[in-house]
Design a protein around this motif. Structure first.
Motif, PDB file in Angstrom:
ATOM      1  N   THR A 318       0.825  -1.326   0.185  1.00 48.91           N
ATOM      2  CA  THR A 318       0.119  -0.012  -0.011  1.00 48.91           C
ATOM      3  C   THR A 318       0.721   1.381   0.103  1.00 48.91           C
ATOM      4  OG1 THR A 318      -0.171   0.062   2.538  1.00 48.91           O
ATOM      5  CG2 THR A 318      -1.900  -1.211   1.242  1.00 48.91           C
ATOM      6  N   GLY A 319       2.003   1.171   0.061  1.00 53.67           N
ATOM      7  CA  GLY A 319       2.825   2.373   0.297  1.00 53.67           C
ATOM      8  C   GLY A 319       4.248   2.237  -0.290  1.00 53.67           C
ATOM      9  N   PRO A 320       5.515   2.322   0.375  1.00 48.54           N
ATOM     10  CA  PRO A 320       6.707   2.257  -0.055  1.00 48.54           C
ATOM     11  C   PRO A 320       7.007   0.534  -0.265  1.00 48.54           C
ATOM     12  CG  PRO A 320       6.632   3.804   2.049  1.00 48.54           C
ATOM     13  CD  PRO A 320       5.244   3.243   1.773  1.00 48.54           C
ATOM     14  N   VAL A 321       7.625   0.323  -1.409  1.00 44.28           N
ATOM     15  CA  VAL A 321       7.832  -0.976  -1.823  1.00 44.28           C
ATOM     16  C   VAL A 321       9.571  -1.018  -1.904  1.00 44.28           C
ATOM     17  CG1 VAL A 321       5.882  -1.676  -2.741  1.00 44.28           C
ATOM     18  CG2 VAL A 321       7.487  -0.465  -4.151  1.00 44.28           C
ATOM     19  N   PHE A 322      10.153  -2.121  -1.764  1.00 45.16           N
ATOM     20  CA  PHE A 322      11.681  -2.186  -1.703  1.00 45.16           C
ATOM     21  C   PHE A 322      12.232  -3.434  -2.281  1.00 45.16           C
ATOM     22  CE2 PHE A 322      10.636  -2.764   2.697  1.00 45.16           C
ATOM     23  CZ  PHE A 322      10.048  -1.507   3.001  1.00 45.16           C
ATOM     24  N   PHE A 340      22.755 -11.518 -10.826  1.00 46.86           N
ATOM     25  CA  PHE A 340      21.928 -11.937 -10.067  1.00 46.86           C
ATOM     26  C   PHE A 340      20.415 -11.424  -9.857  1.00 46.86           C
ATOM     27  CE2 PHE A 340      25.227 -15.070  -8.696  1.00 46.86           C
ATOM     28  CZ  PHE A 340      24.518 -16.183  -8.383  1.00 46.86           C
ATOM     29  N   GLY A 341      20.534 -10.001  -9.842  1.00 47.17           N
ATOM     30  CA  GLY A 341      19.224  -9.485  -9.587  1.00 47.17           C
ATOM     31  C   GLY A 341      18.734  -9.311  -8.360  1.00 47.17           C
ATOM     32  N   SER A 342      17.496  -9.445  -8.053  1.00 46.56           N
ATOM     33  CA  SER A 342      16.911  -9.566  -6.671  1.00 46.56           C
ATOM     34  C   SER A 342      16.930 -10.702  -5.830  1.00 46.56           C
ATOM     35  CB  SER A 342      15.323  -9.266  -6.825  1.00 46.56           C
ATOM     36  OG  SER A 342      14.648  -9.223  -5.702  1.00 46.56           O
ATOM     37  N   VAL A 343      17.451 -10.424  -4.778  1.00 43.45           N
ATOM     38  CA  VAL A 343      17.672 -11.373  -3.525  1.00 43.45           C
ATOM     39  C   VAL A 343      16.598 -11.335  -2.506  1.00 43.45           C
ATOM     40  CG1 VAL A 343      20.023 -12.045  -4.192  1.00 43.45           C
ATOM     41  CG2 VAL A 343      19.550 -10.397  -2.553  1.00 43.45           C
ATOM     42  N   GLY A 344      16.094 -10.167  -2.435  1.00 41.93           N
ATOM     43  CA  GLY A 344      14.942  -9.981  -1.227  1.00 41.93           C
ATOM     44  C   GLY A 344      14.163  -8.734  -1.730  1.00 41.93           C
ATOM     45  N   GLY A 345      12.978  -8.662  -0.993  1.00 43.01           N
ATOM     46  CA  GLY A 345      12.179  -7.462  -0.888  1.00 43.01           C
ATOM     47  C   GLY A 345      11.147  -7.272   0.053  1.00 43.01           C
ATOM     48  N   GLY A 346      10.466  -6.244  -0.197  1.00 42.49           N
ATOM     49  CA  GLY A 346       9.248  -6.093   0.808  1.00 42.49           C
ATOM     50  C   GLY A 346       8.782  -4.805   0.535  1.00 42.49           C
ATOM     51  N   GLY A 347       7.839  -4.383   1.688  1.00 38.39           N
ATOM     52  CA  GLY A 347       7.095  -3.215   1.602  1.00 38.39           C
ATOM     53  C   GLY A 347       6.061  -2.719   2.562  1.00 38.39           C
ATOM     54  N   ARG A 348       5.344  -1.840   2.530  1.00 38.79           N
ATOM     55  CA  ARG A 348       4.331  -1.511   3.337  1.00 38.79           C
ATOM     56  C   ARG A 348       3.074  -2.094   3.010  1.00 38.79           C
ATOM     57  NH1 ARG A 348       3.240   1.373   7.735  1.00 38.79           N
ATOM     58  NH2 ARG A 348       5.588   1.833   7.953  1.00 38.79           N
ATOM     59  N   TYR A 349       2.230  -2.668   4.082  1.00 38.96           N
ATOM     60  CA  TYR A 349       1.114  -3.415   3.687  1.00 38.96           C
ATOM     61  C   TYR A 349       0.147  -3.289   4.752  1.00 38.96           C
ATOM     62  CZ  TYR A 349       3.241  -6.853   6.685  1.00 38.96           C
ATOM     63  OH  TYR A 349       4.066  -7.631   7.983  1.00 38.96           O
ATOM     64  N   GLU A 359     -10.484  -2.377  12.366  1.00 37.84           N
ATOM     65  CA  GLU A 359      -9.679  -1.186  12.113  1.00 37.84           C
ATOM     66  C   GLU A 359      -8.281  -1.857  11.223  1.00 37.84           C
ATOM     67  OE1 GLU A 359      -7.778  -2.342  15.638  1.00 37.84           O
ATOM     68  OE2 GLU A 359      -9.672  -2.239  14.938  1.00 37.84           O
ATOM     69  N   ASN A 360      -7.617  -0.901  10.243  1.00 39.83           N
ATOM     70  CA  ASN A 360      -6.676  -1.329   9.630  1.00 39.83           C
ATOM     71  C   ASN A 360      -5.437  -1.041  10.822  1.00 39.83           C
ATOM     72  OD1 ASN A 360      -7.457  -1.966   7.246  1.00 39.83           O
ATOM     73  ND2 ASN A 360      -7.259  -0.007   6.327  1.00 39.83           N
ATOM     74  N   VAL A 361      -4.591  -2.029  10.603  1.00 39.60           N
ATOM     75  CA  VAL A 361      -3.432  -1.882  11.213  1.00 39.60           C
ATOM     76  C   VAL A 361      -2.032  -1.686  10.328  1.00 39.60           C
ATOM     77  CG1 VAL A 361      -1.873  -3.218  12.956  1.00 39.60           C
ATOM     78  CG2 VAL A 361      -4.282  -3.513  12.840  1.00 39.60           C
ATOM     79  N   PRO A 362      -1.235  -0.727  10.462  1.00 44.75           N
ATOM     80  CA  PRO A 362      -0.195  -0.359   9.607  1.00 44.75           C
ATOM     81  C   PRO A 362       0.908  -1.507   9.758  1.00 44.75           C
ATOM     82  CG  PRO A 362      -0.146   1.046  11.322  1.00 44.75           C
ATOM     83  CD  PRO A 362      -1.410   0.440  11.349  1.00 44.75           C
ATOM     84  N   ALA A 363       1.609  -1.675   8.769  1.00 42.38           N
ATOM     85  CA  ALA A 363       2.736  -2.581   8.895  1.00 42.38           C
ATOM     86  C   ALA A 363       3.573  -2.595   7.757  1.00 42.38           C
ATOM     87  CB  ALA A 363       2.244  -4.388   8.944  1.00 42.38           C
ATOM     88  N   THR A 364       4.881  -2.991   7.930  1.00 42.69           N
ATOM     89  CA  THR A 364       6.031  -3.087   6.939  1.00 42.69           C
ATOM     90  C   THR A 364       6.942  -4.207   7.230  1.00 42.69           C
ATOM     91  OG1 THR A 364       7.586  -1.531   5.787  1.00 42.69           O
ATOM     92  CG2 THR A 364       7.499  -1.404   8.091  1.00 42.69           C
ATOM     93  N   GLY A 365       7.467  -4.582   5.953  1.00 40.04           N
ATOM     94  CA  GLY A 365       8.271  -5.820   6.264  1.00 40.04           C
ATOM     95  C   GLY A 365       9.374  -5.902   5.203  1.00 40.04           C
ATOM     96  N   PHE A 366      10.198  -6.890   5.395  1.00 41.44           N
ATOM     97  CA  PHE A 366      11.210  -7.226   4.234  1.00 41.44           C
ATOM     98  C   PHE A 366      11.760  -8.656   4.396  1.00 41.44           C
ATOM     99  CE2 PHE A 366      15.600  -7.857   3.252  1.00 41.44           C
ATOM    100  CZ  PHE A 366      15.757  -7.226   1.813  1.00 41.44           C
TER     101      PHE A 366
END
Length: 510
Positions: A318-322, A340-349, A359-366
């Motif tokens: 829903t927001g930043p992605v990495f 090799f390119g990507s070996v990991g990623g994540g973002g805000r959900y 209610e919504n609960v903000p969260a982010t992860g990698f």
């Protein structure tokens, strides 16, 4: 039973998309996991574990591959007719866990977990149906600082694993900026949620399929080399052109270099002009400006770069992605250089936990893709996964069956002293037992026959240094040190000195 009635013999074959792993790779992977765990714990994350199986409705519609009728997950029915699925990532199970235990958990809740995930997708080179991930997540914080921290931790973790600075980059984008662009071409609103996701997944495959392949995915669809068809987003030519204009323009917006650092703020300010007519796009730009300030202040802007090249295919962002991308090249199977390119990623959900609550609960992860990163670390020569000599246990030979209990005592004495050891349990003779020890990678073998047992000076044991023995086997016997080395390769000591002598051999290394 006749010959024809005998059951058919099973075939020893591995299902496509799965892999066997030997002791060397398992040991190297374990060292990797320990290094990642230490890095995550340094940032204050704590361990949690969720099961392999979840209720299918807990996974919801947030699935990795909507191009297949089974939606990318392995599923089966429980005895109460409830649908269960093997987890396809570690994020959806975490959302369920947090929602179920919400009142007792500290907020923000910072946790990490490692484990296998399963994708019922078409396997291919480097694409498996079972693979390991190692995730870290912060649940309960809407701060952009939580997103920035994920990226800084990703950079630190890669360096601790042996990827040199300059050999990787953490790429960052914001789904709100991308949604602003899609809104501008008429794909706003809930009714277009599916098409927006298809467009984002198509853009995410630009490096893989090139502009022509992505144009097909944006339009009518694409058929791959095997004949499988992937339905497209159904954009018309004008909409497709706008997407390419946007992505192409952003790819060209490389800020000026200042020393080694990439000017993230310059890039985002240029983006503001592109999406200024979109409310959600403007929100994304403002978040990225905050993100840039945090990265700059912590002096990670030489490793973390804001770029349009990062999209991420999962719907729940829903927001930043990495994306953690390795930038060094290695020789491919055809000898040509590949990245090799990507070996990991994540973002805000921010909406995933809220599926279970009012209610919504903000969260982010990698998330780190452990299997893919393992291959990359081997290529870069990281000591974390260096496959040096893999030594097996000390093997105690059984030359006289009637003395098995005596041999077992030798094994027990070695184990009590912390030395890995085993009793040979086969039925072969001495030479075959020594060959067995060689195949096990044993550093040395223990031999006691009648001569050693009935020695005039009391019971003895012969210790054979297998590594040294292999070394001198090819030596010139006229060398001055040959006899000395041969004496070290096999020697006899009293039974009472067994453990001490074995330790001396193991300390030689090799």
């Amino acid at each position: 039973m006749t010959q024809d009635d005998k059951p058919a013999r099973g075939q020893a074959r591995l299902p496509r998309g799965f892999a066997d792993r030997g002791p060397a790779e398992l040991a190297a992977t374990q060292k990797m996991l320990e290094a990642i765990r230490a890095s995550y714990e340094l940032y204050g994350f704590e361990a949690v574990e969720t099961p392999f199986v979840e209720f299918t409705d807990a996974l919801g519609k947030f699935l990795p591959d909507l191009d297949r009728p089974n939606e990318g997950v392995f599923s089966f029915k429980d005895d109460d007719e409830s649908w269960l699925s093997l987890r396809y990532d570690l994020t959806a199970p975490l959302a369920r866990f947090v929602a179920e235990n919400y009142d007792r958990l500290p907020k923000p809740y910072r946790s990490y977990r490692a484990g296998y995930v399963f994708r019922n997708e078409k396997p291919g080179p480097g694409r498996f149906r079972q693979f390991m991930q190692f995730d870290a997540d912060t649940v309960g914080s809407a701060s952009v600082a939580a997103d920035a921290e994920m990226c800084m931790m990703a950079a630190d973790t890669l360096e601790k694993l042996g990827v040199p600075r300059g050999g990787y980059v953490i790429k960052v984008n914001n789904r709100k900026v991308l949604d602003g662009v899609l809104e501008a071409i008429g794909l706003g609103g809930d009714e277009n949620a599916g098409r927006r996701l298809t467009v984002l997944r198509a853009i995410d495959k630009l490096d893989k399929f090139g502009p022509e392949g992505v144009a097909l995915l944006l339009g009518p669809g694409r058929r791959d080399e095997s004949g499988d068809f992937t339905k497209g987003a159904g954009l018309d030519n004008a909409q497709t052109a706008q997407i390419f204009n946007f992505v192409g323009e952003l790819r060209d917006l490389k800020g000026p270099e200042h020393g080694r650092r990439f000017d993230n703020r310059y890039t985002v300010l240029r983006w503001r002009k592109i999406v200024e007519q979109s409310v959600i796009g403007a929100e994304g730009v403002n978040e990225l400006l905050q993100f840039s300030d945090l990265i700059n202040a912590a002096e990670y802007d030489d490793r973390v770069q804001i770029t349009s090249e990062t999209v991420r295919g999962l719907e729940y962002y829903t927001g930043p992605v990495f994306e953690a991308e390795l930038t060094f090249e290695v020789a491919g199977e055809d000898g040509k250089p590949v990245r090799f390119g990507s070996v990991g990623g994540g973002g805000r959900y921010d909406g995933l936990v809220g599926r279970f609550r009012a209610e919504n609960v903000p969260a982010t992860g990698f998330s780190i893709g452990v299997s893919r990163l393992y291959a990359a670390l081997k290529a870069v020569g990281s000591p974390i996964v260096a496959q040096g000599a893999q030594h097996g246990p000390v093997v105690v030979l059984v030359l006289d069956k009637g003395e098995t209990a005596r041999y077992q005592r030798f094994v027990a004495d070695l184990r009590a002293a912390g030395v890995s050891a085993e009793l040979y349990l086969g039925s072969s003779g001495m030479n075959a037992q020594l060959k067995y020890a060689d195949k096990r990678g044993s550093r040395c073998a223990i031999i006691q026959g009648t001569n050693e047992r009935e020695h005039a000076d009391g019971p003895q044991v012969t210790i054979r240094d297998l590594a040294l023995g292999a070394k001198i086997a090819g030596m010139n016997k006229d060398r001055a040190d040959y006899l000395e080395m041969r004496g070290k390769a096999q020697f006899t000591v009293p039974e009472t000195r067994l453990v001490e002598a074995v330790r001396e051999v193991l300390a030689r290394g090799g």
